[in-house]
Structures are given as structure tokens and as C-alpha cells.
Design a protein around this motif. Structure first.
Motif, PDB file in Angstrom:
ATOM      1  N   ALA A   1       0.597  -1.224   0.126  1.00  0.00           N
ATOM      2  CA  ALA A   1      -0.284   0.273   0.329  1.00  0.00           C
ATOM      3  C   ALA A   1       0.793   1.098  -0.174  1.00  0.00           C
ATOM      4  CB  ALA A   1      -1.189   0.025   1.134  1.00  0.00           C
ATOM      5  N   LEU A   2       2.052   1.307   0.740  1.00  0.00           N
ATOM      6  CA  LEU A   2       2.435   2.646   0.762  1.00  0.00           C
ATOM      7  C   LEU A   2       3.793   2.701  -0.719  1.00  0.00           C
ATOM      8  CD1 LEU A   2       4.472   2.046   4.219  1.00  0.00           C
ATOM      9  CD2 LEU A   2       2.468   3.736   3.527  1.00  0.00           C
ATOM     10  N   ALA A   3       4.131   1.425  -1.399  1.00  0.00           N
ATOM     11  CA  ALA A   3       4.760   1.716  -2.249  1.00  0.00           C
ATOM     12  C   ALA A   3       3.578   1.796  -2.971  1.00  0.00           C
ATOM     13  CB  ALA A   3       4.938   0.230  -3.098  1.00  0.00           C
TER      14      ALA A   3
ATOM     15  N   ASP B   1       0.493   3.439  -3.102  1.00  0.00           N
ATOM     16  CA  ASP B   1       0.171   5.028  -2.809  1.00  0.00           C
ATOM     17  C   ASP B   1       0.699   5.854  -2.715  1.00  0.00           C
ATOM     18  OD1 ASP B   1      -2.120   3.412  -3.701  1.00  0.00           O
ATOM     19  OD2 ASP B   1      -3.093   3.094  -1.902  1.00  0.00           O
ATOM     20  N   THR B   2       1.658   6.436  -2.069  1.00  0.00           N
ATOM     21  CA  THR B   2       2.737   7.188  -1.274  1.00  0.00           C
ATOM     22  C   THR B   2       2.415   8.254  -2.742  1.00  0.00           C
ATOM     23  OG1 THR B   2       3.267   6.343   0.322  1.00  0.00           O
ATOM     24  CG2 THR B   2       4.091   8.377   0.257  1.00  0.00           C
ATOM     25  N   LEU B   3       3.056   8.291  -4.016  1.00  0.00           N
ATOM     26  CA  LEU B   3       3.579   9.394  -4.776  1.00  0.00           C
ATOM     27  C   LEU B   3       1.751   9.408  -5.180  1.00  0.00           C
ATOM     28  CD1 LEU B   3       5.315  11.474  -6.027  1.00  0.00           C
ATOM     29  CD2 LEU B   3       5.210   9.364  -7.706  1.00  0.00           C
ATOM     30  N   SER B   4       0.714   8.673  -5.616  1.00  0.00           N
ATOM     31  CA  SER B   4      -0.284   9.162  -6.261  1.00  0.00           C
ATOM     32  C   SER B   4      -1.123  10.105  -4.520  1.00  0.00           C
ATOM     33  CB  SER B   4      -1.110   8.001  -6.027  1.00  0.00           C
ATOM     34  OG  SER B   4      -2.372   8.568  -7.005  1.00  0.00           O
ATOM     35  N   ILE B   5      -0.804   9.898  -3.803  1.00  0.00           N
ATOM     36  CA  ILE B   5      -2.032  10.448  -2.238  1.00  0.00           C
ATOM     37  C   ILE B   5      -1.330  12.018  -2.604  1.00  0.00           C
ATOM     38  CG2 ILE B   5      -2.481  10.595  -0.236  1.00  0.00           C
ATOM     39  CD1 ILE B   5      -2.736   7.005  -0.554  1.00  0.00           C
ATOM     40  N   ALA B   6       0.738  11.689  -2.353  1.00  0.00           N
ATOM     41  CA  ALA B   6       1.295  13.119  -2.267  1.00  0.00           C
ATOM     42  C   ALA B   6       0.696  14.488  -3.112  1.00  0.00           C
ATOM     43  CB  ALA B   6       2.416  12.657  -2.116  1.00  0.00           C
ATOM     44  N   VAL B   7       0.440  13.518  -4.450  1.00  0.00           N
ATOM     45  CA  VAL B   7       0.315  14.950  -5.820  1.00  0.00           C
ATOM     46  C   VAL B   7      -1.010  15.767  -5.674  1.00  0.00           C
ATOM     47  CG1 VAL B   7       0.102  15.207  -8.217  1.00  0.00           C
ATOM     48  CG2 VAL B   7       1.682  13.966  -7.062  1.00  0.00           C
ATOM     49  N   MET B   8      -1.594  14.343  -4.827  1.00  0.00           N
ATOM     50  CA  MET B   8      -2.932  14.744  -4.773  1.00  0.00           C
ATOM     51  C   MET B   8      -2.977  15.608  -3.984  1.00  0.00           C
ATOM     52  SD  MET B   8      -6.704  12.180  -5.227  1.00  0.00           S
ATOM     53  CE  MET B   8      -6.206  11.624  -6.884  1.00  0.00           C
ATOM     54  N   GLU B   9      -2.998  15.569  -2.794  1.00  0.00           N
ATOM     55  CA  GLU B   9      -2.866  16.069  -2.014  1.00  0.00           C
ATOM     56  C   GLU B   9      -2.296  17.465  -1.730  1.00  0.00           C
ATOM     57  OE1 GLU B   9      -5.063  16.398   1.200  1.00  0.00           O
ATOM     58  OE2 GLU B   9      -5.895  14.560  -0.120  1.00  0.00           O
ATOM     59  N   LEU B  10      -1.232  17.677  -2.801  1.00  0.00           N
ATOM     60  CA  LEU B  10      -0.846  18.818  -3.123  1.00  0.00           C
ATOM     61  C   LEU B  10      -1.235  19.500  -3.983  1.00  0.00           C
ATOM     62  CD1 LEU B  10       2.014  20.358  -3.377  1.00  0.00           C
ATOM     63  CD2 LEU B  10       2.829  18.933  -5.129  1.00  0.00           C
ATOM     64  N   VAL B  11      -2.051  18.982  -4.675  1.00  0.00           N
ATOM     65  CA  VAL B  11      -2.820  20.356  -5.804  1.00  0.00           C
ATOM     66  C   VAL B  11      -4.069  20.293  -5.243  1.00  0.00           C
ATOM     67  CG1 VAL B  11      -4.125  19.970  -7.779  1.00  0.00           C
ATOM     68  CG2 VAL B  11      -1.968  18.888  -7.970  1.00  0.00           C
ATOM     69  N   ASP B  12      -5.000  19.276  -4.571  1.00  0.00           N
ATOM     70  CA  ASP B  12      -6.139  19.550  -3.699  1.00  0.00           C
ATOM     71  C   ASP B  12      -6.023  20.729  -2.786  1.00  0.00           C
ATOM     72  OD1 ASP B  12      -8.406  19.509  -2.523  1.00  0.00           O
ATOM     73  OD2 ASP B  12      -7.710  17.855  -1.080  1.00  0.00           O
ATOM     74  N   ASN B  13      -5.086  20.565  -1.893  1.00  0.00           N
ATOM     75  CA  ASN B  13      -5.209  21.750  -0.926  1.00  0.00           C
ATOM     76  C   ASN B  13      -3.712  22.973  -1.551  1.00  0.00           C
ATOM     77  OD1 ASN B  13      -5.309  20.739   1.633  1.00  0.00           O
ATOM     78  ND2 ASN B  13      -4.635  18.635   0.951  1.00  0.00           N
TER      79      ASN B  13
ATOM     80  N   GLY C   1       4.849  -0.105 -14.132  1.00  0.00           N
ATOM     81  CA  GLY C   1       4.626  -1.401 -13.051  1.00  0.00           C
ATOM     82  C   GLY C   1       5.164  -1.406 -11.764  1.00  0.00           C
ATOM     83  N   LYS C   2       4.531  -0.112 -11.328  1.00  0.00           N
ATOM     84  CA  LYS C   2       4.798   0.821  -9.812  1.00  0.00           C
ATOM     85  C   LYS C   2       3.225   1.258  -9.992  1.00  0.00           C
ATOM     86  CE  LYS C   2       9.550   0.814  -9.686  1.00  0.00           C
ATOM     87  NZ  LYS C   2       9.726  -0.458  -9.544  1.00  0.00           N
ATOM     88  N   GLY C   3       3.094   1.943  -8.590  1.00  0.00           N
ATOM     89  CA  GLY C   3       2.199   2.566  -7.906  1.00  0.00           C
ATOM     90  C   GLY C   3       0.530   1.475  -7.537  1.00  0.00           C
ATOM     91  N   HIS C   4      -0.670   1.095  -9.059  1.00  0.00           N
ATOM     92  CA  HIS C   4      -1.430   0.248  -9.243  1.00  0.00           C
ATOM     93  C   HIS C   4      -1.533  -0.538  -9.575  1.00  0.00           C
ATOM     94  CE1 HIS C   4      -4.364   1.874  -6.068  1.00  0.00           C
ATOM     95  NE2 HIS C   4      -3.806   2.313  -6.456  1.00  0.00           N
TER      96      HIS C   4
END
Length: 139
Positions: A68-70, A72-84, A129-132
Motif C-alpha cells: 500500500a505504501l509503495a 499509493d504514496t506518490l499518488s496521494i501526495a500529488v493529489m493532496e498537493l494539488v487539492d490543498n 510496473g509501479k503504483g497500482h
């Protein structure tokens, strides 16, 4: 596949983001405290949704957390950066109350912008081959 992965990520992030913004605003916290709470909860719920599927597939907790860390981390980080970032830059959004259209409108636009910005990131990760792509090995 990238859009589905981003939608999955957005679901967890949106639950945490909205919950954090609602709680922080309802409690009268300042902008920084509210935003930190929203980010922490977005990561927590984002990871939790991924973990649920991996654990259900029979993967042990330790491996499931690493996956899960491998994934989702980048995806969530980008999402949170843009969202916030959108919310922070939207005039009046951080000072808006729960009953204000500005509160909900800015949040909706911010989450939509985060989806648009994060989809290419997920496409890039899946193509390597990374992320989801890693998560799908366990489904």
C-alpha cells in the motif's frame, strides 16, 4: 487503468480530506491545523482502502502495508498537493464555514483538479510496473 487507479485513490483521499476539513472547520481550528488534519486523514483513508483489498486477497499485514505504501504514496501526495493548493489559493475558501457555498464549491473543484493532475502520474507509474500495477498483482 490509470483513471480507475486515480479514482480509487481519490475516493480515499476525498473521504479523509472532506472529513478533515469539516472537523477542523466545525471546531474552529485555523487554516494550518485544518489542512494538516485533512492531509493526515486523506493519507490514512487512501492507504486503508488499498489495504482492505490486499488483505482480503490473503496477503499478510506486513506485506500489505508495504504494498500500500509503495502503491499509493506518490499518488496521494500529488493529489493532496494539488487539492490543498487549490483550496489555499481559492479566495475565502479557508475562512468559509460549513454552510457556505464557497466551502463546498472550492472543495469540489479542488478534488476534481487533483484527479486531473494525478491521473498522468498514475499512468506513468503503472507504465513502469509501479503504483497500482503492484496492487493488481494481489487481486
Amino acid at each position: 487503468m490509470a483513471a480507475r487507479a486515480t479514482l480509487h485513490c481519490l475516493t480515499g483521499c476525498a473521504i479523509g480530506e472532506v472529513l478533515g476539513m469539516v472537523v477542523g472547520t466545525a471546531l474552529g481550528w485555523g487554516s494550518m491545523g485544518t489542512m494538516v488534519l485533512a492531509i493526515v486523514l486523506a493519507f490514512l483513508f487512501g492507504y486503508a482502502l488499498t489495504l482492505r483489498g490486499i488483505v482480503r486477497a490473503g496477503v499478510g499485514p506486513r506485506t500489505a502495508v508495504r504494498v500500500a505504501l509503495a502503491a499509493d504514496t506518490l499518488s496521494i501526495a500529488v493529489m493532496e498537493l494539488v487539492d490543498n493548493g487549490v483550496i489555499a489559493l481559492w479566495p475565502g475558501a479557508m475562512g468559509a464555514q460549513l454552510s457556505d457555498v464557497t466551502f463546498w464549491g472550492a472543495l469540489a473543484v479542488a478534488l476534481a483538479a487533483a484527479f486531473v493532475a494525478t491521473t498522468p502520474v498514475n499512468k506513468w507509474m503503472i507504465g513502469r510496473g509501479k503504483g497500482h500495477a503492484v496492487v493488481h498483482r494481489y487481486h
